[in-house]
Design an enzyme around this catalytic site. Sequence first.
Site, short mmCIF file in Angstrom:
data_model
loop_
_atom_site.label_atom_id
_atom_site.label_comp_id
_atom_site.label_asym_id
_atom_site.label_seq_id
_atom_site.Cartn_x
_atom_site.Cartn_y
_atom_site.Cartn_z
CG ASP A 8 -1.81 -1.20 1.31
OD1 ASP A 8 -1.49 -2.24 0.70
OD2 ASP A 8 -2.84 -1.11 2.00
CG HIS B 135 -2.45 4.24 2.40
ND1 HIS B 135 -3.79 4.33 2.08
CD2 HIS B 135 -2.27 3.01 2.95
CE1 HIS B 135 -4.40 3.21 2.43
NE2 HIS B 135 -3.51 2.39 2.94
CG ASP C 20 -5.70 0.60 0.13
OD1 ASP C 20 -6.72 0.62 -0.60
OD2 ASP C 20 -5.73 0.22 1.31
CG ASN D 121 -9.55 -0.92 1.44
OD1 ASN D 121 -8.37 -1.23 1.23
ND2 ASN D 121 -9.93 -0.26 2.52
CG HIS D 122 -8.09 3.50 1.28
ND1 HIS D 122 -8.27 4.56 2.15
CD2 HIS D 122 -7.80 2.43 2.07
CE1 HIS D 122 -8.08 4.15 3.40
NE2 HIS D 122 -7.79 2.86 3.37
CG HIS E 202 -6.51 -4.87 3.12
ND1 HIS E 202 -7.09 -3.63 3.02
CD2 HIS E 202 -7.39 -5.63 3.84
CE1 HIS E 202 -8.27 -3.64 3.63
NE2 HIS E 202 -8.47 -4.83 4.14
#
Length: 238
Positions: free
Chosen positions: A20, A22, A49, A75-76, A187
């Site tokens: 991820d 982010h 993500d 999922n983001h 995740h």
Amino acid sequence: MQIIQYFERNNWGRDFAVGDIHGHFTRLQKALDDAGFDPLTDRLFSVGDLVDRGPECQSVLEWLAKPWFHPVQGNHEDIAIRCARGNPIDEGIYSRNGGDWFMAMDYRHRQEFGAAFEALPTAIEVETRQGLIGIVHADCPVADWSDLETELLLNRVARDRAMWSRGRIESEDRTGVSGIRAVVVGHTPLRRPAVLGNVWHIDTGGWLPDGSGHFTLLNLDSLEAIPPVAPKLQWESA
């Protein structure tokens, strides 16, 4: 949107997967530089993500335009797509998970970013010299990889599991996924990469705000990590 995007073997350079991101693209670029990543020959596959939590979420469109950068939907991204569509979301939860940057944008920009995220596949397949590698964000929802496309097309629960589930890592399920050499996921942030069966969990918190984590780059041909993991600790379970 392609459900599964396939990539032929890279005969010119190396293929890496990263956990991820982010919104920490500067940190990611440093990890790539440290690994000697060559954008002319190497490829980077992302478990998704890409945004939320970090300070550089707006840079995601620039990264998506790079010809060597290939992410799946996390999922983001899923939340951002629903927000752009005007579907109901819990704005308080989205805010606490770093979504303020997206909710603050005007309608036109939400649509621009949402469309870019919606174009991402749910899964990626990468051919290597040693066999096929699969990439999803959170977990593989089927026992045999050959069943994945059908399940993702027909079963919303399977798609949600691919992007949201922590069941395998939380239960330390080591049964693995047949029909494929390895599956790479993110995740769930871990101190070190972990492997359960043939499922590799590589989110080592390169995005953590206190800088306590790092980005792990997994060589998809050798399944070796950069930075390397100490032999006695390599691929310890969660």
